[in-house]
Design a protein around this motif. Structure first.
Motif, PDB file in Angstrom:
ATOM      1  N   VAL A   1       0.757  -1.615   0.235  1.00 21.60           N
ATOM      2  CA  VAL A   1      -0.165   0.091  -0.055  1.00 21.60           C
ATOM      3  C   VAL A   1       0.915   0.955   0.455  1.00 21.60           C
ATOM      4  CG1 VAL A   1      -2.436  -0.934   1.249  1.00 21.60           C
ATOM      5  CG2 VAL A   1      -0.168   0.038   2.670  1.00 21.60           C
ATOM      6  N   ARG A   2       2.036   1.200   0.229  1.00 22.38           N
ATOM      7  CA  ARG A   2       2.927   2.809   0.249  1.00 22.38           C
ATOM      8  C   ARG A   2       2.419   3.451   1.071  1.00 22.38           C
ATOM      9  NH1 ARG A   2       7.405   2.731  -0.869  1.00 22.38           N
ATOM     10  NH2 ARG A   2       6.984   4.474  -2.383  1.00 22.38           N
ATOM     11  N   GLY A   3       4.062   3.940   1.978  1.00 27.69           N
ATOM     12  CA  GLY A   3       3.398   4.564   3.337  1.00 27.69           C
ATOM     13  C   GLY A   3       3.000   6.393   3.262  1.00 27.69           C
ATOM     14  N   LEU A   4       3.192   6.729   1.236  1.00 32.54           N
ATOM     15  CA  LEU A   4       2.659   8.097   0.999  1.00 32.54           C
ATOM     16  C   LEU A   4       0.990   8.130   1.221  1.00 32.54           C
ATOM     17  CD1 LEU A   4       5.990   7.205  -0.155  1.00 32.54           C
ATOM     18  CD2 LEU A   4       6.047   9.964   0.803  1.00 32.54           C
ATOM     19  N   ASP A   5       0.583   9.162   1.514  1.00 35.74           N
ATOM     20  CA  ASP A   5      -0.648   9.021   0.993  1.00 35.74           C
ATOM     21  C   ASP A   5      -1.431   9.356  -0.871  1.00 35.74           C
ATOM     22  OD1 ASP A   5      -1.631   7.931   2.877  1.00 35.74           O
ATOM     23  OD2 ASP A   5      -2.639  10.122   3.467  1.00 35.74           O
ATOM     24  N   TYR A   6      -0.381   9.436  -1.542  1.00 27.30           N
ATOM     25  CA  TYR A   6      -0.418   9.913  -3.173  1.00 27.30           C
ATOM     26  C   TYR A   6      -0.216   9.609  -4.140  1.00 27.30           C
ATOM     27  CZ  TYR A   6       4.874  10.379  -3.172  1.00 27.30           C
ATOM     28  OH  TYR A   6       6.038  10.680  -2.581  1.00 27.30           O
ATOM     29  N   TYR A   7      -0.264   8.445  -3.513  1.00 22.32           N
ATOM     30  CA  TYR A   7      -0.447   7.231  -4.970  1.00 22.32           C
ATOM     31  C   TYR A   7      -1.744   6.812  -5.385  1.00 22.32           C
ATOM     32  CZ  TYR A   7       4.491   6.134  -3.881  1.00 22.32           C
ATOM     33  OH  TYR A   7       6.247   6.501  -3.762  1.00 22.32           O
ATOM     34  N   ASN A   8      -1.927   5.885  -6.805  1.00 22.01           N
ATOM     35  CA  ASN A   8      -2.934   5.573  -7.235  1.00 22.01           C
ATOM     36  C   ASN A   8      -2.920   4.203  -8.113  1.00 22.01           C
ATOM     37  OD1 ASN A   8      -2.658   7.749  -9.026  1.00 22.01           O
ATOM     38  ND2 ASN A   8      -4.429   7.564 -10.078  1.00 22.01           N
ATOM     39  N   ARG A   9      -3.920   3.872  -8.745  1.00 23.16           N
ATOM     40  CA  ARG A   9      -3.299   2.542  -9.533  1.00 23.16           C
ATOM     41  C   ARG A   9      -1.677   1.703  -8.878  1.00 23.16           C
ATOM     42  NH1 ARG A   9      -6.269   4.863 -14.940  1.00 23.16           N
ATOM     43  NH2 ARG A   9      -7.889   4.387 -14.628  1.00 23.16           N
ATOM     44  N   THR A  10      -1.461   2.121 -10.249  1.00 25.54           N
ATOM     45  CA  THR A  10       0.032   1.385  -9.908  1.00 25.54           C
ATOM     46  C   THR A  10       1.241   1.819  -8.519  1.00 25.54           C
ATOM     47  OG1 THR A  10      -0.322   0.703 -12.284  1.00 25.54           O
ATOM     48  CG2 THR A  10       2.464   0.325 -11.480  1.00 25.54           C
ATOM     49  N   VAL A  11       1.838   0.698  -8.552  1.00 25.39           N
ATOM     50  CA  VAL A  11       2.830   0.767  -6.933  1.00 25.39           C
ATOM     51  C   VAL A  11       3.759  -0.289  -7.064  1.00 25.39           C
ATOM     52  CG1 VAL A  11       1.632   2.650  -5.929  1.00 25.39           C
ATOM     53  CG2 VAL A  11       1.596  -0.017  -5.745  1.00 25.39           C
ATOM     54  N   PHE A  12       4.825   0.166  -6.627  1.00 27.07           N
ATOM     55  CA  PHE A  12       5.965  -0.983  -6.690  1.00 27.07           C
ATOM     56  C   PHE A  12       6.961  -0.937  -5.513  1.00 27.07           C
ATOM     57  CE2 PHE A  12       7.440   1.777 -10.061  1.00 27.07           C
ATOM     58  CZ  PHE A  12       8.479   1.790  -9.390  1.00 27.07           C
ATOM     59  N   GLU A  13       7.988  -1.750  -5.386  1.00 24.35           N
ATOM     60  CA  GLU A  13       8.495  -2.359  -4.748  1.00 24.35           C
ATOM     61  C   GLU A  13       9.723  -2.714  -5.853  1.00 24.35           C
ATOM     62  OE1 GLU A  13       7.889  -2.331  -0.351  1.00 24.35           O
ATOM     63  OE2 GLU A  13       6.932  -0.280  -0.577  1.00 24.35           O
ATOM     64  N   TRP A  14      11.468  -2.424  -5.330  1.00 28.28           N
ATOM     65  CA  TRP A  14      12.191  -3.741  -5.440  1.00 28.28           C
ATOM     66  C   TRP A  14      12.327  -4.257  -4.318  1.00 28.28           C
ATOM     67  CZ3 TRP A  14      13.436  -5.860  -9.949  1.00 28.28           C
ATOM     68  CH2 TRP A  14      13.086  -5.210 -11.093  1.00 28.28           C
ATOM     69  N   ILE A  15      12.900  -5.040  -3.884  1.00 34.25           N
ATOM     70  CA  ILE A  15      13.353  -5.437  -3.147  1.00 34.25           C
ATOM     71  C   ILE A  15      14.254  -6.563  -2.420  1.00 34.25           C
ATOM     72  CG2 ILE A  15      12.522  -6.727  -0.484  1.00 34.25           C
ATOM     73  CD1 ILE A  15       9.609  -6.220  -1.525  1.00 34.25           C
ATOM     74  N   THR A  16      15.195  -6.404  -1.380  1.00 36.44           N
ATOM     75  CA  THR A  16      16.278  -7.707  -1.049  1.00 36.44           C
ATOM     76  C   THR A  16      15.845  -8.522  -0.221  1.00 36.44           C
ATOM     77  OG1 THR A  16      18.929  -8.051  -1.265  1.00 36.44           O
ATOM     78  CG2 THR A  16      17.726  -6.252  -0.976  1.00 36.44           C
ATOM     79  N   ASP A  17      16.653  -9.330  -0.322  1.00 40.94           N
ATOM     80  CA  ASP A  17      16.338 -10.008   1.278  1.00 40.94           C
ATOM     81  C   ASP A  17      18.270 -10.161   1.808  1.00 40.94           C
ATOM     82  OD1 ASP A  17      13.546 -10.527   1.014  1.00 40.94           O
ATOM     83  OD2 ASP A  17      14.506 -12.566  -0.674  1.00 40.94           O
ATOM     84  N   ASP A  18      18.861  -9.354   1.057  1.00 40.54           N
ATOM     85  CA  ASP A  18      19.762  -9.400   1.357  1.00 40.54           C
ATOM     86  C   ASP A  18      20.144  -8.371   2.749  1.00 40.54           C
ATOM     87  OD1 ASP A  18      20.721 -11.368   0.463  1.00 40.54           O
ATOM     88  OD2 ASP A  18      21.422 -10.304  -1.348  1.00 40.54           O
ATOM     89  N   LEU A  19      19.537  -7.513   3.023  1.00 39.40           N
ATOM     90  CA  LEU A  19      19.288  -6.678   3.939  1.00 39.40           C
ATOM     91  C   LEU A  19      18.865  -6.986   5.435  1.00 39.40           C
ATOM     92  CD1 LEU A  19      19.878  -3.338   1.368  1.00 39.40           C
ATOM     93  CD2 LEU A  19      21.972  -4.492   2.506  1.00 39.40           C
ATOM     94  N   GLY A  20      18.651  -7.389   5.471  1.00 44.17           N
ATOM     95  CA  GLY A  20      18.227  -7.810   7.014  1.00 44.17           C
ATOM     96  C   GLY A  20      16.190  -7.035   6.616  1.00 44.17           C
TER      97      GLY A  20
END
Ligand code: HAM
Length: 429
Positions: A256-275
């Motif tokens: 859902v993202r932590g900022l209120d301004y989004y609509n439609r597409t949201v995305f996150e690139w995530i690594t499992d190597d940083l805790g």
């Protein structure tokens, strides 16, 4: 003795030995961004607090708890920027940049008074992208292609992509009502924070990291099921583009993202190597924000990447494949008064002849032996030796400092080409 003053908790110095990876990241990103036609914008570090309240949202962690806000001497409330999107939108409206599609990027420090831990700081750095005036899924794809290319360029293979659609404002309002009803029915299982969010910003309950809430959240209604036809099509086309480009992704309906301004597409690139702090790049569409800040309605999409987190990944990669080449091409040592007096100007001449040359000129005098020790410690590949004899003949003694090889003389104007040609071939990746 006076007490040492130290850096503020959560704010860090970047020392010369660490800077190489930062530069590699920043230069690599700039090159990729420019190759896609993005143009740099720079905005102030400080803005009126109202800007962030109206954009990020009054009931977000950032605005409620994390901003460095202070009154200036005329009583206006100002804040250190916690992110770059709001400033970019303000600047685009203020300078009339929204008359045509714009692809912008920026970089710099951001400030959030969070609890510092690995990967989470109070001063951190972002490179961000904001695109104005384009509403189709093609531009959403482009920003994802661009980030995927960047990871390839930097040799960061193990990043996961999570995507979601938050629909439009109406779809979200209908979903919100259903979510609130569901969460109220499970009120006794919610923690204090979620109960508060239920009243103020219920979508953020889905983002809770409390493991005890996992089950309640897993059973919650899903926003993707509430999308109208246009939002559904937009999301489907966006995902199809990712598939066509061979970019693996996972739809995460709880993103859902932590900022209120989004609509439609949201995305996150995530690594499992940083805790726990694994999101290295995040963003999405925010079609309502420009109008919300007083501009004429303009669709927009963007993202920001956290440089500290990416540097940590590059650092881990560099530790397993250390850089083979020393930074300096040559270190110039000078013996005797006349040679020492001439050395700095001669170094300038060599730099004029070969602007790419990485040359350090010894300063501060000293014996031949001590200068040579410093040349060796500098990591340079060659020592350049200037004595009275060399000066008279217009040559420099060139002595390899790494590996084998005899000292030999070269005329001044042949030195640059010789040193550059002697550089090891860079290892790609
Ligand atoms: P954000 O998710 O708040 O989004 O931050 C983007 C990235 O900045 C995060 O994924 C993370 O890598 C990094 N970051 C955030 N906070 C910290 C911190 N305290 N310490 C270290 N790194 C951090 C935004 O800022 C949006 N403005 C992104 C955007 C641009 N959306 C549309 N356009």
């Amino acid at each position: 003795m006076a007490k040492n003053i130290q850096a503020i908790r959560g704010m860090h110095d970047m020392l010369p030995d660490q800077i190489g990876l930062w530069q590699r990241l920043e230069d690599g990103t700039r090159q990729v961004l420019e190759s896609y036609g993005y143009r740099e914008i720079r905005t102030p570090l400080v803005e009126v607090t109202e800007l962030f309240k109206r954009s990020i949202g009054e009931v977000t962690d950032i605005v409620e708890k994390e901003m460095y806000s202070f009154p200036d001497s005329s009583g206006d409330s100002l804040s250190l920027r916690p992110e770059g999107t709001a400033s970019c939108v303000r600047a685009a409206i203020e300078h009339g940049l929204l008359d045509q599609p714009r692809r912008l990027w920026y970089r710099g420090p951001m400030y959030r008074h969070e609890r510092p831990q690995k990967g989470r700081y109070r001063q951190f750095h972002q490179i961000g992208v904001e695109v104005f005036g384009l509403e189709g899924p093609d531009i959403d794809q482009e920003v994802l292609f661009l980030t995927a290319r960047l990871w390839r360029t930097l040799g960061l293979a193990a990043l996961r992509l999570e995507v979601n659609s938050l629909g439009d404002a109406e779809e979200r309002a209908a979903y919100r009502a259903e979510l609130v009803a569901y969460l109220e029915a499970h009120h006794c299982h919610l923690d204090e924070d979620s109960r508060r969010r239920l009243l103020t910003n219920p979508l953020r309950v889905l983002d809770s990291k409390n493991p005890e809430l996992r089950e309640v959240i897993a059973g919650a209604p899903i926003l993707l099921d509430h999308l109208g036809e246009a939002s559904r099509q937009h999301f489907a086309a966006f995902c199809a583009g990712l598939e066509a480009a061979g970019i693996p992704y996972e739809v995460n309906p709880r993103l859902v993202r932590g900022l209120d301004y989004y609509n439609r597409t949201v995305f996150e690139w995530i690594t499992d190597d940083l805790g726990a702090q694994g999101t290295v790049c995040a963003g999405g569409r925010y079609d309502g924000l420009v109008a919300q800040l007083g501009g004429r309605p303009t669709p927009a999409v963007g993202f920001a990447m956290g440089l500290e987190r990416l540097v940590a990944l590059l650092e881990a990669a560099a530790a397993s494949a250390p850089e083979a080449s020393p930074a300096l091409d040559a270190y110039l040592v000078a013996v005797g008064d006349a040679a020492q007096a001439a050395a700095p100007t001669l170094a300038e001449r060599l730099r004029d002849l070969a602007p790419d040359l990485r040359l350090q000129c010894h300063c501060g005098g000293g014996s031949f032996k001590s200068q040579f020790k410093k040349a060796d410690r500098s990591g340079a590949r060659f020592a350049l030796v200037l004595g009275e004899g060399e000066l008279a003949r217009g040559v420099l003694g060139v002595k390899p400092l790494r590996g084998e090889g005899e000292q030999r003389d070269l005329p001044f104007d042949e030195l640059g080409p010789f040193l550059l040609a002697a550089r090891p071939t860079p290892i790609s990746g």
